[in-house]
Structure formats: C-alpha cells, structure tokens
Write an enzyme that holds these catalytic residues in place. Structure first.
Site, mmCIF file in Angstrom:
data_model
loop_
_atom_site.group_PDB
_atom_site.id
_atom_site.type_symbol
_atom_site.label_atom_id
_atom_site.label_comp_id
_atom_site.label_asym_id
_atom_site.label_seq_id
_atom_site.Cartn_x
_atom_site.Cartn_y
_atom_site.Cartn_z
ATOM 1 N N ASP A 1 0.842 -1.197 0.000
ATOM 2 C CA ASP A 1 0.000 0.000 0.000
ATOM 3 C C ASP A 1 0.874 1.242 0.000
ATOM 4 O O ASP A 1 1.896 1.271 -0.690
ATOM 5 C CB ASP A 1 -0.958 -0.034 1.194
ATOM 6 C CG ASP A 1 -2.344 0.474 0.834
ATOM 7 O OD1 ASP A 1 -2.489 1.695 0.714
ATOM 8 O OD2 ASP A 1 -3.256 -0.345 0.661
ATOM 9 N N HIS B 1 -3.882 5.709 3.662
ATOM 10 C CA HIS B 1 -4.587 4.501 3.233
ATOM 11 C C HIS B 1 -3.878 3.242 3.720
ATOM 12 O O HIS B 1 -4.502 2.313 4.241
ATOM 13 C CB HIS B 1 -4.722 4.482 1.715
ATOM 14 C CG HIS B 1 -5.615 3.409 1.201
ATOM 15 N ND1 HIS B 1 -5.152 2.179 0.832
ATOM 16 C CD2 HIS B 1 -6.951 3.386 1.007
ATOM 17 C CE1 HIS B 1 -6.163 1.431 0.422
ATOM 18 N NE2 HIS B 1 -7.266 2.134 0.510
ATOM 19 N N SER C 1 -11.662 -1.928 -0.831
ATOM 20 C CA SER C 1 -10.317 -1.752 -0.295
ATOM 21 C C SER C 1 -10.313 -1.906 1.219
ATOM 22 O O SER C 1 -9.305 -2.292 1.803
ATOM 23 C CB SER C 1 -9.793 -0.364 -0.676
ATOM 24 O OG SER C 1 -8.535 -0.127 -0.141
#
Length: 915
Positions: free
Chosen positions: A178, A209, A374
């Site tokens: 990520d 994120h 996600s």
C-alpha cells in the site's frame, strides 16, 4: 534514478532467476544480434531491497525501440517476454480522468469523437471510497449505519473469541502492499520490516490509506485489528501522488517470496488481466504458498466488473457489505470474464464482508472510517491471519453423472482441475436433491529425483449437492451463444452505445451472469431455462432447444457453423439476433488512445460484427446495414430507446418488418450534423418456409437488454420474440402495428464490408493470419467428457457436510475454554515517551506460560490487590469529605455475560453473524 520516458521503458522477463551480471549479458547479447549498433539502451538501476538478490526480470530503457529489436530480444533463449512498463494510478475517494499523455508521442487529436478516455483504462486503482461514501439500503437506513460506525469490525466478527483462546496471529507474516506506514505509530507493536519500492525517499504513509489497511489487520489499540501479534511487513508501492509502476510490484512480489510471507493484502485492482508480468507474478506468489487477498472492485452494482488480480481463481477476491448485511452498491460483481468466451465464467467474489463505514487506524494516531472493497479486503486478510496457524445411497447420488478433467501435470499456476455435473438419463423426469462427494488425490514425485521418502500425496474431499428438475420442454430451453462474443482485453472492442464516451471499452464479458444478468433473471422468472454455449455451433444438439439467442456477437463464423445452423433451423430451431452498429468510417473516427503504448487503437469491429452476421443469415435473404441510428420511440405502447443500433437492410418479402423514425447518429459522429431518417427498419420476424422449420427474429440494437448502459429495457420485446420463436405466436401488437412497412430489398445502399487492414485475426478463435485476407482456422473438436463410474457408499451423509460453519455456534456454557487469563489487546493511548510495546512482561502470553513466571504471579496478584484496595479507600474518603452529585457508574459486563446477552439477542432476532 532520473525520470525516464514511459514509452521507452520495457520489462524484460527471463525464464528463471539470474544475477544482475547474467541478466545484463543476456540483454546485451540479444540486442547485439539485432544488428542495430546505434540502438541506445541502458538498464534502469534498482534502488530497493531486491537489488541484492537474483531476479527474473529487468527494466530497460530503450530509445526509439523498433519492433524488430523487441522481437530479437524475445528470440533469446533465456528471455521469456518483453512488455511495456505500465504506470499504475491509485485514486482515493473518487476516480478522476487519467493524466494527459507524455510528450514523447505524436500530438493527440482534438476532435470530439477522438478524445474518448476510458474511466478504467489499464490502470489499477485503490479500492477505497473515502469517509464520505455511504451505501444507503433504504430511505432511513443511513441512521442505523451511523450508529454502527463505532463498532470495531474485529469484535463484530468475534475475533475476541479466538483472542480468549490465545490466538492472536503470532508467528504469521503479513504483507501490506500500500502507501506505507509511519515508524512510531502507536497502534502497532510488531512491525518487522518497512520497505520502499517507489522513487520517493520515504517509508512513511503520506495518504493514510496504508495505515488504515494495516490497522484493520493488526492494530493493538483503539480501533482494534484482527491479529495484533502478527508480523507486519510494510511494502510501500505507491507514491504520495498515488502512482506506481508494474516493475515496482514485480520487485516487491519477489521480495515477499524471499521473505516467506504467509498472507498478502492488495487493496488495488483494475480491468486489465492481460498485464502479463503482473498476473504471472501473482500466480507465482500463490504457488509459493502466499495467501493473497485482494479487493474485488468498486464498479458495482453492474455485473461483470471484477478487478484484477481479485478475479484470479487462486486469489481471494473480497466484496463489500454494509452493517445491515446487505451487499454494498459499490461492490463489483462476477462472473469472471478473463476466460470468456471459451470458458463459462466462474463465481466471484469469493467472500463478502463489512466494507461500509469500517473503522481503522488514522495516519498518525486515532481512528477514522472508510468505505470500499479496499476496506473489506484487509478485514478478510486479518481474519485469515488469525486463522492461519462418493455419492451417498440415501441422498440420490446415483441420479447425477460426474466427470473430472485435468491436465496431465498439476502445477500451481499452470494446471487445471474441472468437475462437470450432469443429470443421469434415468433421472430425466425426476425432481429432488442429489448429493455425494468426489475424492481427489494429487501425487507429487520426490524432490530432486530422490527416492528417499517416496512420492507425496494429498487427498481432498469435494462435497457435491445439486437440485435436479425434470428436463424442460424444448420450447422453454434457450441457448445463449457465448462462443462468438469477444471483449476487451486483448483487443479494442468498442462499446455498443457510442454516447458512452468516458467508457469506450466493451469489457463486461457479454455473459448472462455479467452485464446481461437482469435479462437472464427476467427469462428465469418467465419460466425459461437459459444455457450457455461456449463452443462452436457445431457442438450442440439443436433438437433439445427451442431458440438460439445471439446478442452483440463480435466473432466470425466457421463455414461449418453456417451450414449446420441452416440445417438446424430447417429442422425446427429458431433464432433471435440482437445486433449493434458497424460502420467502418465511424470505427476510424472513434479510435482509442492507449496511455501505456502511446498509440492509437483502431477498433477491429463495431458494436457487433455485422459482416459476419450477414454471412450467417444471408441464405434466408436477410442482412443488416452499416447505418447508425439513435432515438426515442414508442412500440406496442412501450417507451423505447435505440442506442447506436443498425438497421435491417434486406429481409424476405413475406416477413414482418417494423420501422421507426430515428436520428442518423453516424452523420453526427462523422460531420457533427443532425438529421432524422424516416422509416428506419429495426425489427423483423420471419417464418422459414421448410416444413416444421423454425422462425427468425432480428433487432438492430442490444442496449435495451444490456445492463451496462441501459436506459429503457425491452424485456417485454424479448418475451414477445420468444413467444413467436418458441410457440409460433405472432404478437398482434407487432403484426398489426401502424409502424409495419414493406421489407427492404437491399438495393438502397451496399451492405457493410469488413474494415480493411483490421487485426481481428489476432484475437479470433475462428480466423488465422494468412497472406492477403485472414482465413478460417480448422474447425476445433467439440468438448468431450468422460463420465466417472460412481462408487456407492452405504452410509448416510454427515448432517453438517453441507452447512456453513459459524464461529458463533460455539456454546461457551458447554465448551471448556483453556485455562488462560481474559486476554485482548489493551485499548488506551500511550503516555509521552512510552514505547509502542504492550505493558506485559516478556513471555507472559497464552501458550507461553513457564514455571519461573508462574512462581512470580502470586506476588504480583497480592500487590495488585493491595493497590486496588487502597485506591477505593482513598476514593471513599474523598466522597465523604466532599459530597457532590455523581453519575451512576455502569458496571461493564464480563466477557461471558456479553456472550450470554448476545445469545439471548440472537434467540430473539433469529440472526447469527458469521465469520
């Protein structure tokens, strides 16, 4: 390294893992053989941990590479493939348009119909939707969702049951691919390694994120993760500008294999399953026992929108639900489309879990809420981390036939194993449930040809349970032609509706379980049984079916198929064709710019392959035109919309033809002019003259039954056409319509011809390259199944064999738990200067109890009790000396009391949340 032009970077894939010196020698040798001494090239240096290890690829910058030099590279015996380097965009919260092309390519056209950009071209994107996205399941359900936000998803799925048993993910290596993670984040206690694979000089997360995803898996405080003791390996593969490259992923994947990662979470995806280096590496990862979990995509609610790599069969593809257990609207749906049309498509996603309003770790501290697949992906990855460490006689198993086909050698990313199930002939009129199981044994030879230990075998029991219905009458059986449908990738197959400029690629598979799912559900509700033909027309028994349904066909036809279809229709089979536009001038106009190859792509066919369809139906004096029409109209009291359809150019004089006034969309595309054409033939019905012959129905547009961009459905028209083809019942609303006209003779304009120089043969199963025009390949053999002989077992099937196992089925009153302390991650903020480790003496963990620690625990217990007693005495004294009004303290229920309350609630509501 300096910024290099993307159009000149190529990934050179090798047949094995070689040292940097060997890789350089192989490339030099291959390019030297090209005979182009002036060719400028150099290997792009690695500045990541993979530079210290052998690799199976190299990134090479080649200036002005020619096709011949690339082919020469692929001719080297140790070079497997040469592919362009691809940029990967990741967008948070929303998906903006792609950035403009690099200046190394020719200038782009400015015409309206040349400026199309797909909303999903090649790129892999982040699959989170941000805190602002909500999936409302009803008018007032959002309030219930908001109340559910503070709940921790790990506890909702009852991870704390396993924590109580001492299972916290210890010893499991988890990789998070990520945006990185800050070094001193207070939520994590066991970050083993952080690596950077980007061209930015940082390991920290600049977007938040990656931190959120890691927190869902392994946070130890506040918003608790599933496996707080797991070993976190952070792979930073995206920049703060939300950009990555295929080569970064390849290096990171290779490093994950070297580090023997157990679970890998990948919360990105895209439609391009033909990014060969990326997909091949995914297969290699799973072959090396890496459990890959990936988000299925945020392109719902349309079916056929699966993202890669979650659409691969050895990757756990995760979809999203909300806290009311409804499928989230944004969640992508199957079937898989990468094997169409040769295959059938397979069920995806593999699993769904909470993905709306899930709480996870903030970028620096605290918690935040995000939505998207996600978010759902790390929920499953965390659960996986926590969990890591014959027909039956009474069940009518003899009513089914089972065939097992497999490749001679099963290799994790190369072999296949397929199970086919059919109803036995003796059960043709029987209805009921049949079940059994298949025993599969896989044998592996001894390693290194050694006889020590002998071969290794693994046996798996696959349960089978099917519902059997009596064979339907022929009139109720519809056969969907999937074999002649093509899709992007590998070639540029344009959308059927030319108004959809931001989504020009036909990538949903044209399958009854993807973008034609609503049509399929409608036909099932009307009592029809729809089956899929994944082989040539020569491979089915037409006497079993009433109607062959061809929709939006792009493929060519074998001469043998044309001959057989004519014979089948003479013997009673009926045919319905929903066509689409085909115009060579428009095809040249709507060429598509590919950002990766920096080239314009020309369509190899239109919305449908009209010239091929005309070859198929010419024997009955029928043909479609190359006209391109659009507009609203009314037919049989139904509002209709014609979206980039063609017209009927020729039809038998004794047939029924319906015409409508429509806009000439082809003129608009080519000259930006508007004109209305009166009396455009769009629908034709025809009864073939042979005794007992079938019927044919033609319609020039498929968008009204396609879920992709449908504005007004025409399922009523499909019902009417099936009544005509299956039962020879001509709808009066059509036969006596005021829009009925004389059938066209085809003299008004020439029939459409195939686009000169098209490359359809590259992707076709029918055509092959030939000097001059492409020629048909030899007709392939029809699939043949060898049915296995059943071995009845004289026993009753286990009662729980077919039931989904639920973690909450554990009755804590009846099961003796291990004699361990109540144990869960502590939830409290760190004081200034405090380390990120838990305040637990080393070694005092469930399952790690030892005698020395056991001798000290009574002392600690006594001292702790004295401290607690002193605290209450002081508080009592203060309360007497300074009386004041206080809020009553609510006693927090113990874990077992919570479980009893939950069980009582489950008894009342009848709902059991599952893992």
């Amino acid at each position: 390294p300096p910024s290099l032009s993307l159009c000149a970077e190529y990934i050179i894939g090798f047949t094995g893992y070689f040292s940097a010196k060997a890789r350089s020698l192989y490339i030099s040798s291959a390019l030297r053989n090209a005979g182009d001494g002036a060719l400028e090239w150099h290997i792009v240096p690695r500045e990541n941990p993979a530079s210290d290890f052998p690799s199976d690829f190299e990134l090479v910058h080649i200036r002005q590479a020619s096709a011949s030099s690339l082919l020469t590279l692929e001719d080297h015996p140790y070079i497997k493939r040469v592919t362009p380097q691809r940029k990967v965009f990741r967008m948070l919260k929303y998906f903006p348009s792609p950035e403009p092309a690099a200046p190394c390519n020719a200038t782009r056209g400015t015409q309206k119909w040349q400026s199309w950009q797909s909303s999903r071209p090649f790129r892999r994107t982040s699959l989170s939707l941000g805190s602002g996205f909500w999936h409302a399941t009803g008018r007032h359900s959002s309030r219930r969702l908001l109340r559910a936000i503070p709940r921790h998803v790990a506890q909702i799925l009852q991870a704390d049951v396993l924590w109580q048993m001492g299972h916290t993910g210890s010893g499991v290596k988890v990789a998070v691919f990520d945006t990185g993670l800050s070094e001193k984040h207070p939520h994590f206690k066991n970050v083993k390694e952080r690596t950077n694979w980007t061209n930015e000089k940082t390991l920290d997360d600049g977007l938040g994120h990656g931190t959120f995803v890691a927190g869902v898996i392994a946070s130890m405080r506040e918003c608790q993760g599933f496996a707080p003791d797991s070993e976190l390996h952070i792979f930073r593969v995206f920049t703060n500008n939300q950009v990555s490259y295929t080569s970064w992923f390849l290096d990171a994947f290779n490093y994950a294999i070297l580090k023997k990662i157990d679970v890998l979470n990948l919360s990105i995806g895209g439609p391009d399953f033909m990014d060969h280096p990326f997909v091949d590496k995914v297969w290699e990862l799973t072959a090396n026992r890496v459990i890959m979990v990936s988000a299925i995509g945020n392109d719902g609610p349309l079916y056929g929108t699966l993202n890669n790599p979650a659409d691969q069969m050895d990757v756990i593809g995760v979809g999203g639900i909300d806290f009311e257990d409804n499928i989230a609207r944004f969640s992508s749906r199957g079937m898989t489309t990468w094997e169409l049309p040769g295959g059938y498509g397979r069920v995806k996603p593999d699993i769904v879990t909470y993905g709306s309003g899930v709480r996870g770790s903030g970028m620096k501290e605290g918690c935040r809420s995000l939505s998207g697949t996600s978010v759902a992906s790390p929920v499953v990855a965390g659960a996986v981390t926590l969990l890591a460490r014959s027909p039956y006689l009474p069940q009518n198993g003899d009513h089914i036939d089972v065939a097992v086909s497999y490749s001679p050698v099963l290799w994790p990313w190369a072999g296949y194993l397929a199970v086919s199930i059919s109803v036995a002939k003796k059960a043709a009129s029987w209805e009921g449930i049949a079940q059994g199981h298949v025993m599969v044994t896989v044998a592996s030879p001894a390693e290194n040809d050694s006889e020590v230990g002998g071969e290794l075998t693994s046996t798996v029991k696959l349960p089978i349970k099917v519902k059997i219905v009596p064979t339907p009458p022929r009139s109720k059986r519809v056969l969907w032609d999937q074999y002649h449908n093509l899709r992007y990738p590998p070639g540029y197959f344009p959308r059927d509706n030319l108004r959809m400029k931001n989504d020009p690629l036909d990538w949903n598979g044209d399958h009854i379980h993807t973008n034609f799912r609503d049509m399929y559900q409608h036909l099932r509700s009307m009592g029809y049984f729809v089956e899929v033909l994944g082989a040539p027309i020569t491979c089915f028994d037409a006497s079993q079916y009433g109607t062959l349904l061809m929709v939006d066909s792009e493929e060519e036809y074998f001469p043998e198929e044309i001959t057989k279809l004519r014979r089948d229709i003479d013997n009673g089979l009926s045919l319905i064709i929903f066509s689409d536009w085909y115009n060579t001038s428009v095809m040249r106009k709507v060429k598509f710019y590919d950002e990766n190859t920096r080239q314009w792509w020309m369509p190899d066919t239109g919305g449908a392959n009209v010239p091929a369809l005309n070859d198929l139906i010419s024997v009955w004096g029928m043909a479609f035109s190359d006209g391109l029409y659009e507009g609203d109209f009314t037919l049989a009291d139904h509002d209709m919309y014609y979206a980039s359809g063609c017209s009927i150019a020729r039809f038998p004089e004794d047939g029924i033809v319906i015409a409508k006034n429509l806009k000439d969309q082809g003129l608009e595309v080519l000259k930006q002019e508007t004109a209305v054409v009166e009396g455009v033939p769009i629908l034709g019905l025809y009864q073939t003259p042979s005794d007992g012959g079938g019927r044919i129905a033609l319609y020039g547009d498929s968008n009204c039954i396609d879920d992709s961009h449908r504005q007004k459905d025409c399922f009523w028209l499909l019902d009417a056409l099936l009544q005509y083809t299956s039962y020879s019942m001509t709808p009066p609303s059509l036969s006596h319509s005021h829009s009925r006209v004389s059938p066209p003779t085809g003299q008004e304009r020439p029939l459409p011809q195939r686009l000169e120089g098209n490359h359809l043969y590259r992707y076709s199963k029918v055509l092959e390259a030939h000097l001059g025009d492409p020629k048909p390949r030899p007709l392939p053999a029809c699939p043949h199944l060898s049915w296995a002989k059943p071995q009845p077992v004289n026993e009753t099937a286990p009662s729980n064999l077919w039931k989904h196992q639920k973690l909450l089925s554990v009755d804590l009153d009846k099961v003796a738990l291990p004699n361990v302390r109540a144990y869960r991650p502590q939830v409290r903020p760190l004081s200034p200067g405090e380390s990120g480790a838990w305040d637990i003496p080393g070694g005092i963990m469930p399952g790690r109890y030892n005698q020395e620690v056991g001798q000290t625990i009574p002392v600690f217990a006594f001292l702790g009790a004295m401290v607690v007693l002193s605290f209450f005495v002081v508080q009592l004294t203060k309360a007497k000396s300074k009386p004041k009004r206080r809020k009553p303290r609510i006693k927090r229920p113990t874990y077992l009391q919570q479980q009893q309350q939950q069980q009582q609630q489950q008894t009342t509501t009848g709902k059991n949340p599952t893992v």
